[in-house]
Design an enzyme around this catalytic site. Structure first.
Site, PDB file in Angstrom:
ATOM      1  N   LYS A  74     -20.909  -7.399  -9.767  1.00  0.00           N
ATOM      2  CA  LYS A  74     -19.948  -6.306  -9.761  1.00  0.00           C
ATOM      3  C   LYS A  74     -19.729  -5.789 -11.181  1.00  0.00           C
ATOM      4  O   LYS A  74     -19.800  -6.554 -12.147  1.00  0.00           O
ATOM      5  CB  LYS A  74     -18.590  -6.800  -9.219  1.00  0.00           C
ATOM      6  CG  LYS A  74     -18.569  -7.208  -7.767  1.00  0.00           C
ATOM      7  CD  LYS A  74     -17.192  -7.737  -7.401  1.00  0.00           C
ATOM      8  CE  LYS A  74     -17.120  -8.197  -5.957  1.00  0.00           C
ATOM      9  NZ  LYS A  74     -17.127  -7.071  -5.018  1.00  0.00           N
ATOM     10  N   ASP A  85     -10.055 -12.258  -3.316  1.00  0.00           N
ATOM     11  CA  ASP A  85     -11.045 -12.228  -2.242  1.00  0.00           C
ATOM     12  C   ASP A  85     -10.884 -13.376  -1.256  1.00  0.00           C
ATOM     13  O   ASP A  85     -11.653 -13.504  -0.307  1.00  0.00           O
ATOM     14  CB  ASP A  85     -12.464 -12.229  -2.828  1.00  0.00           C
ATOM     15  CG  ASP A  85     -13.443 -11.440  -1.973  1.00  0.00           C
ATOM     16  OD1 ASP A  85     -12.996 -10.633  -1.140  1.00  0.00           O
ATOM     17  OD2 ASP A  85     -14.662 -11.634  -2.138  1.00  0.00           O
ATOM     18  N   ARG A 148     -19.385 -11.999   4.846  1.00  0.00           N
ATOM     19  CA  ARG A 148     -19.893 -12.131   6.212  1.00  0.00           C
ATOM     20  C   ARG A 148     -20.749 -13.386   6.366  1.00  0.00           C
ATOM     21  O   ARG A 148     -20.846 -13.961   7.453  1.00  0.00           O
ATOM     22  CB  ARG A 148     -20.671 -10.876   6.599  1.00  0.00           C
ATOM     23  CG  ARG A 148     -21.939 -10.615   5.824  1.00  0.00           C
ATOM     24  CD  ARG A 148     -22.350  -9.165   5.827  1.00  0.00           C
ATOM     25  NE  ARG A 148     -21.437  -8.334   5.051  1.00  0.00           N
ATOM     26  CZ  ARG A 148     -21.541  -7.014   4.937  1.00  0.00           C
ATOM     27  NH1 ARG A 148     -22.533  -6.370   5.546  1.00  0.00           N
ATOM     28  NH2 ARG A 148     -20.683  -6.334   4.204  1.00  0.00           N
TER      29      ARG A 148
END
Length: 294
Positions: A74, A85, A148
């Site tokens: 990032k 997060d 995910r």
């Protein structure tokens, strides 16, 4: 949690290489780049005390304790808030605690999928293939789409319990935040009834939630040339929907009685007239009400 319900709460921690022994390869892969070992926390709230009691609801939370993005690193501006997060893990834990304090009398199992996504010689890489416990293979095309990957393990474990409902919560995609801003949480499900239960719970608690689309054709928008699915969607695909479609591959019957909350509104990077800077807890009461009324 133990203090809220003495005798009704038990837990198990699966950490480090033990994750591989139990088949939780997503959490292990995402967290293996850090010196802090990845962990799945499994908590069982069983007010009846009957070990054979049916599980009413399973909760699954994304607990990325810090997200550098991995090798898909990032920029500094995007990384600065990534202590947040783990918002999904915090939200489902707080929601369960509030529901217990309100008198919840259902068996609920909680799965927190925790890892630190860092860069090192041990970190997972683009092009890696992960084969999950349920046989699904996933190609890594972006190491910053790690949430995910860890949630998949939790959803597999939840599905094995055959609960009436499965709810997962995660600070999963920038796409959801772009769609609804930081004032709403996003709700995705293949089933109208499942989504509506969460939307109704949010409305009853005066919290903001908005349904985003999830259709079977979104499963076709995460193709891979080397695995069954990739961990990002094709160019031009809706990021929140394809992320949810990825998760659906790890839920019993590809999404039965399951709802996904993309926590667009869980963290405020700077204060405004409504919110102080930092974690907002926006969604916690929604989850508590969902547990009580589902």
């Amino acid at each position: 949690m133990h203090d809220l319900a003495p005798g009704a709460v038990s837990h198990k921690i699966v950490a480090g290489d033990e994750l591989l022994q139990e088949g939780f390869v997503g959490i292990h892969n995402v967290g293996r780049g850090s010196v802090r070992e990845p962990v799945m926390l499994q908590l069982d709230f069983n007010p009846s005390g009957d070990a054979d009691a049916e599980v009413d609801i399973c909760l699954v939370g994304k607990g990325i304790t810090f997200d550098s993005g991995g090798y898909s690193i990032k920029p500094s501006g995007g990384m600065a808030t990534m202590k947040s997060d783990m918002g999904g893990a915090a939200m489902v834990t707080g929601g369960l605690a509030l529901a217990i304090a309100r008198g919840l009398n259902k068996r609920v199992k909680l799965y927190l999928c925790c890892a630190e996504n860092l860069i090192s010689g041990h970190a997972y890489k683009l092009g890696d293939i992960i084969k999950y416990k349920n046989g699904v293979t996933a190609e890594i095309l972006n190491t910053d789409a790690e949430g995910r990957l860890v949630l998949a393990d939790g959803l597999i474990a939840a599905s094995e319990q055959e609960p009436k409902w499965i709810l997962d919560a995660a600070t999963l995609t920038g796409a959801a935040k772009m769609a609804v801003g930081r004032d709403f949480n996003s709700v995705l499900s293949f089933e109208d009834e499942s989504a509506q239960r969460v939307l109704d719970a949010a409305a009853a608690e005066n919290e903001k939630a908005w349904r985003l689309p999830l259709e079977p054709f979104h499963l076709e928008q995460i193709p891979s040339g080397f695995a069954e699915i990739a961990n990002i969607g094709i160019d031009g695909s809706p990021g929140a929907s394809t992320a949810a479609a990825f998760l659906a591959r790890f839920v019993r019957d590809q999404g039965r009685n399951w709802v996904h909350m993309d926590l667009s509104g869980s963290y405020q990077p700077s204060a405004n007239d409504l919110w102080a800077a930092g974690a907002k807890g926006h969604g916690l009461r929604t989850i508590a009400r969902f547990l009580q009324e589902s």
